[in-house]
Design a protein around this motif. Structure first.
Motif, mmCIF file in Angstrom:
data_model
loop_
_atom_site.group_PDB
_atom_site.id
_atom_site.type_symbol
_atom_site.label_atom_id
_atom_site.label_comp_id
_atom_site.label_asym_id
_atom_site.label_seq_id
_atom_site.Cartn_x
_atom_site.Cartn_y
_atom_site.Cartn_z
ATOM 1 N N PRO A 1 10.247 -17.181 2.826
ATOM 2 C CA PRO A 1 11.162 -18.186 3.394
ATOM 3 C C PRO A 1 10.699 -19.612 3.146
ATOM 4 N N GLY A 2 9.392 -19.857 3.120
ATOM 5 C CA GLY A 2 8.894 -21.200 2.833
ATOM 6 C C GLY A 2 9.254 -21.652 1.442
ATOM 7 N N ILE A 3 9.148 -20.747 0.467
ATOM 8 C CA ILE A 3 9.500 -21.079 -0.911
ATOM 9 C C ILE A 3 10.997 -21.353 -1.040
ATOM 10 N N VAL A 4 11.801 -20.541 -0.376
ATOM 11 C CA VAL A 4 13.257 -20.725 -0.442
ATOM 12 C C VAL A 4 13.667 -22.046 0.202
ATOM 13 N N VAL A 5 13.101 -22.362 1.361
ATOM 14 C CA VAL A 5 13.421 -23.622 2.031
ATOM 15 C C VAL A 5 13.002 -24.804 1.160
ATOM 16 N N ALA A 6 11.844 -24.704 0.504
ATOM 17 C CA ALA A 6 11.399 -25.776 -0.384
ATOM 18 C C ALA A 6 12.396 -25.986 -1.517
ATOM 19 N N PHE A 7 12.931 -24.888 -2.055
ATOM 20 C CA PHE A 7 13.934 -25.012 -3.111
ATOM 21 C C PHE A 7 15.219 -25.643 -2.585
ATOM 22 N N ILE A 8 15.645 -25.246 -1.383
ATOM 23 C CA ILE A 8 16.879 -25.794 -0.814
ATOM 24 C C ILE A 8 16.747 -27.302 -0.613
ATOM 25 N N LEU A 9 15.572 -27.757 -0.162
ATOM 26 C CA LEU A 9 15.368 -29.171 0.116
ATOM 27 C C LEU A 9 15.225 -30.006 -1.147
ATOM 28 N N THR A 10 14.558 -29.449 -2.174
ATOM 29 C CA THR A 10 14.292 -30.220 -3.388
ATOM 30 C C THR A 10 15.292 -29.936 -4.494
ATOM 31 N N GLY A 11 15.919 -28.770 -4.480
ATOM 32 C CA GLY A 11 16.879 -28.420 -5.519
ATOM 33 C C GLY A 11 16.251 -28.002 -6.827
ATOM 34 N N ALA A 12 14.949 -27.797 -6.838
ATOM 35 C CA ALA A 12 14.260 -27.414 -8.075
ATOM 36 C C ALA A 12 13.033 -26.599 -7.727
ATOM 37 N N ILE A 13 12.593 -25.803 -8.706
ATOM 38 C CA ILE A 13 11.374 -25.026 -8.547
ATOM 39 C C ILE A 13 10.228 -25.806 -9.177
ATOM 40 N N SER A 14 9.301 -26.274 -8.361
ATOM 41 C CA SER A 14 8.114 -26.962 -8.855
ATOM 42 C C SER A 14 6.930 -26.580 -7.989
ATOM 43 N N THR A 15 5.734 -26.800 -8.515
ATOM 44 C CA THR A 15 4.537 -26.243 -7.898
ATOM 45 C C THR A 15 4.282 -26.769 -6.499
ATOM 46 N N TRP A 16 4.198 -28.116 -6.346
ATOM 47 C CA TRP A 16 3.781 -28.662 -5.064
ATOM 48 C C TRP A 16 4.777 -28.409 -3.942
ATOM 49 N N PRO A 17 6.092 -28.595 -4.146
ATOM 50 C CA PRO A 17 7.011 -28.242 -3.062
ATOM 51 C C PRO A 17 6.900 -26.776 -2.652
ATOM 52 N N MET A 18 6.719 -25.877 -3.633
ATOM 53 C CA MET A 18 6.587 -24.464 -3.305
ATOM 54 C C MET A 18 5.318 -24.204 -2.506
ATOM 55 N N MET A 19 4.208 -24.841 -2.909
ATOM 56 C CA MET A 19 2.951 -24.665 -2.186
ATOM 57 C C MET A 19 3.069 -25.191 -0.758
ATOM 58 N N LEU A 20 3.692 -26.372 -0.605
ATOM 59 C CA LEU A 20 3.856 -26.946 0.727
ATOM 60 C C LEU A 20 4.797 -26.098 1.584
ATOM 61 N N GLY A 21 5.853 -25.584 0.961
ATOM 62 C CA GLY A 21 6.765 -24.719 1.699
ATOM 63 C C GLY A 21 6.089 -23.447 2.162
ATOM 64 N N ALA A 22 5.280 -22.848 1.286
ATOM 65 C CA ALA A 22 4.544 -21.633 1.655
ATOM 66 C C ALA A 22 3.541 -21.918 2.762
ATOM 67 N N ALA A 23 2.841 -23.064 2.660
ATOM 68 C CA ALA A 23 1.871 -23.432 3.695
ATOM 69 C C ALA A 23 2.576 -23.663 5.034
ATOM 70 N N GLY A 24 3.731 -24.332 4.994
ATOM 71 C CA GLY A 24 4.487 -24.545 6.219
ATOM 72 C C GLY A 24 4.937 -23.238 6.850
ATOM 73 N N ALA A 25 5.363 -22.299 6.020
ATOM 74 C CA ALA A 25 5.778 -20.993 6.528
ATOM 75 C C ALA A 25 4.609 -20.263 7.177
ATOM 76 N N ALA A 26 3.416 -20.405 6.604
ATOM 77 C CA ALA A 26 2.229 -19.772 7.180
ATOM 78 C C ALA A 26 1.923 -20.345 8.563
ATOM 79 N N VAL A 27 2.057 -21.672 8.703
ATOM 80 C CA VAL A 27 1.825 -22.303 10.010
ATOM 81 C C VAL A 27 2.843 -21.807 11.034
ATOM 82 N N VAL A 28 4.114 -21.756 10.639
ATOM 83 C CA VAL A 28 5.161 -21.256 11.533
ATOM 84 C C VAL A 28 4.859 -19.815 11.946
#
Length: 309
Positions: free
Chosen positions: A49-76
């Motif tokens: 879900p973190g990776i998907v949310v990162a894509f929804i917010l940025t509109g593109a697949i890139s390394t740092w947004p995906m990493m931040l999204g995954a990290a945010g999902a882990a915290v949640v």
């Protein structure tokens, strides 16, 4: 297959699959010995879900947004687990099971409900990855390995997973002694000054980095399988940690290479017209190796407890 066909079509998928398998297997050895093998499964469920949310917010697949999204999902996930455990007064394992399955289901639902048709991000790619599509279009043969212009066209996933493998290997080498001591005798490790809590957290973070880096290219199926199957099979082959690491790497490489070959050519050898999923076949080969080790491995009767140092 000639070099003109193998290099552009199969070399990079093979390397990416192999690097991802090794990057997951290295920390997997310590997770298996610490009886935390399912953390790899948990990470794969949480990051979706973190990776998907990162894509929804940025509109593109890139390394740092995906990493931040995954990290945010882990915290949640951590916050939700603690809240369910305290409010529901249930054991941590049950709380983890509820949170992980819920977050993974939420990730799949988000994939189905959002427009991901323009990128390689959907339920199929989340589970099985897109390993077969990671081809090197600029390559014309083995000579392309020395061509700077051709090397610039390598799939970015290759560099990403190669750097991840280097980082995971460096972590294992730098913290080898503390990891080894704390894995086999946590009480003794604390008495000699090893901070076992932060070290265990660093191990989980390293596993999470490997999982996130491999997720886009190879999907969650390989990530889950490689965290568990090669280390568990290696544990049944030896009682020495150094030898277990070597066995796990060998099993990871064998699973990646043999699985990729069987996925592409196995159905043809059986007279079928279509290939099968490379990720699924790699996971299948890893499972078969584990089964063979469980039946005939020399240390299978003592594999329930950590081996000797």
């Amino acid at each position: 297959m000639s070099g003109e066909e193998f290099v552009p079509l199969s070399l990079t998928p093979l390397l990416i699959g192999t690097f991802a398998a090794i990057a997951c297997a290295l920390p997997g050895n310590f997770l298996v010995l610490r009886k935390q093998a399912l953390i790899g499964d948990a990470i794969s469920h949480v990051v979706l879900p973190g990776i998907v949310v990162a894509f929804i917010l940025t509109g593109a697949i890139s390394t740092w947004p995906m990493m931040l999204g995954a990290a945010g999902a882990a915290v949640v996930a951590v916050v939700m687990i603690e809240a369910i455990r305290r409010l529901g007064q249930i054991e941590p394992g049950a709380a983890m099971g509820v949170v992980f399955t819920t977050m993974f289901a939420a990730g799949v639902l988000l994939l189905e409900q959002t427009d991901t048709s323009t990128v390689h991000l959907d339920v199929e790619h989340a589970l099985y990855g897109n390993l077969e599509s990671l081809i090197w279009l600029d390559a014309v043969g083995w000579s392309s390995l020395l061509d700077i212009d051709a090397l610039a066209g390598l799939p970015p996933e290759l560099l990403r997973i190669a750097l991840t493998l280097a980082a995971v290997s460096a972590f294992t080498w730098l913290f080898w002694r503390p990891l080894k001591v704390s894995t086999f005798d946590e009480g003794f490790a604390r008495t000699i000054g090893i901070r076992t809590g932060p070290l265990g957290f660093a191990l989980v973070i390293t596993a999470a980095i490997a999982a996130v880096a491999a997720f886009d290219a190879v999907g969650s199926i390989i990530v889950i399988a490689m965290f568990i199957c090669p280390p568990a099979a290696a544990r049944m082959m030896t009682n020495r940690l150094e030898t277990q690491i070597a066995w796990s790497v060998a099993f990871a490489v064998t699973s990646a290479v043999l699985g990729y070959v069987l996925a592409g050519y196995g159905p043809l050898w059986l007279g079928m017209a279509d290939a099968v999923s490379a990720a699924g076949m790699i996971a299948t080969v890893a499972g078969l190796i584990l089964a063979v080790a469980a039946i005939w491995g020399p240390c299978r009767t003592r594999a329930g407890a950590p081996g000797s140092a």
